[in-house]
Scaffold this motif. Sequence first.
Motif, mmCIF file in Angstrom:
data_model
loop_
_atom_site.group_PDB
_atom_site.id
_atom_site.type_symbol
_atom_site.label_atom_id
_atom_site.label_comp_id
_atom_site.label_asym_id
_atom_site.label_seq_id
_atom_site.Cartn_x
_atom_site.Cartn_y
_atom_site.Cartn_z
ATOM 1 N N TYR A 163 0.264 5.230 1.296
ATOM 2 C CA TYR A 163 -0.563 6.235 1.942
ATOM 3 C C TYR A 163 0.020 7.610 1.644
ATOM 4 C CZ TYR A 163 -3.461 3.113 4.803
ATOM 5 O OH TYR A 163 -4.370 2.175 5.232
ATOM 6 N N PHE A 214 4.665 0.162 8.491
ATOM 7 C CA PHE A 214 4.838 1.411 7.753
ATOM 8 C C PHE A 214 6.304 1.733 7.532
ATOM 9 C CE2 PHE A 214 0.734 3.389 7.286
ATOM 10 C CZ PHE A 214 -0.049 2.792 8.250
ATOM 11 N N GLY A 215 6.595 2.306 6.358
ATOM 12 C CA GLY A 215 7.870 2.970 6.171
ATOM 13 C C GLY A 215 7.837 4.292 6.927
ATOM 14 N N THR A 216 8.990 4.935 7.046
ATOM 15 C CA THR A 216 9.054 6.185 7.803
ATOM 16 C C THR A 216 8.459 7.357 7.046
ATOM 17 O OG1 THR A 216 11.313 6.468 7.008
ATOM 18 C CG2 THR A 216 11.041 5.543 9.203
ATOM 19 N N LEU A 231 -0.371 -3.070 10.007
ATOM 20 C CA LEU A 231 0.400 -2.571 8.881
ATOM 21 C C LEU A 231 1.815 -2.235 9.332
ATOM 22 C CD1 LEU A 231 -2.160 -0.118 7.229
ATOM 23 C CD2 LEU A 231 -1.545 -2.407 6.464
ATOM 24 N N MET A 274 0.826 -1.192 0.000
ATOM 25 C CA MET A 274 0.000 0.000 0.000
ATOM 26 C C MET A 274 0.865 1.249 0.000
ATOM 27 S SD MET A 274 -2.551 -1.089 3.058
ATOM 28 C CE MET A 274 -4.161 -1.733 2.714
ATOM 29 N N LEU A 287 3.877 7.397 2.481
ATOM 30 C CA LEU A 287 4.303 6.274 3.311
ATOM 31 C C LEU A 287 3.937 4.968 2.628
ATOM 32 C CD1 LEU A 287 2.557 8.451 5.425
ATOM 33 C CD2 LEU A 287 3.947 7.150 7.003
#
Lengths: 117, 114
Positions: B36, B104-106, B102, B34, B88
């Motif tokens: 965002y 998440f990347g930073t 989830l 995904m 993100l």
Amino acid sequence: NAGVTQTPKFRVLKTGQSMTLLCAQDMNHEYMYWYRQDPGMGLRLIHYSVGEGTTAKGEVPDGYNVSRLKKQNFLLGLESAAPSQTSVYFCASSKGIKGTGERNEQFFGPGTRLTVL
Amino acid sequence: QKEVEQDPGPLSVPEGAIVSLNCTYSNSAFQYFMWYRQYSRKGPELLMYTYSSGNKEDGRFTAQVDKSSKYISLFIRDSQPSDSATYLCALPSPYQTGANNLFFGTGTRLTVIP
């Protein structure tokens, strides 16, 4: 249809004070989450809930407590605030559909900016 | 090692440029991917969702997944000032426990200059 709402939007606390952040969703979602977002750290999961009356620890649960007494509400509590808890807090919710091929979209609230002095 | 790594930027481009945003992940069990988008002082919103390898296009946005390299990308064509935001990547947990959590990347902060 408001989606996910959070109160308050801003708050300043002194070290040692307590407070509760309120999250509400009107999408009839089963799952709810609390995150904190800090520069360079991204979103980190604090606690989550898979349904009314349930809670579970996430990645960074220390110093926080949660409750899910009603399906639409998820409360995050800080019993004794510390400067390290200065952050932006986001609540999110999702349908909670499991299994392959299902979307895991989480819907986020607008955030609460908390400063602990 | 973190589950998902993302270059934090910031990235600044002129209007009309092609933007490439990237993430890498460590666990080959991830199946869904995904992106965002988060505007300043707002909550993240789902921008794109894709499954498996290959490309998925939605208007000016293209999500690309390379499972062999564990590398995902988001391309923005003809970038606009309204695209200025933090992006993100997010990977639904492949594990059976948890609540569809989830990873998440930073986030990469993008600014498109008019």
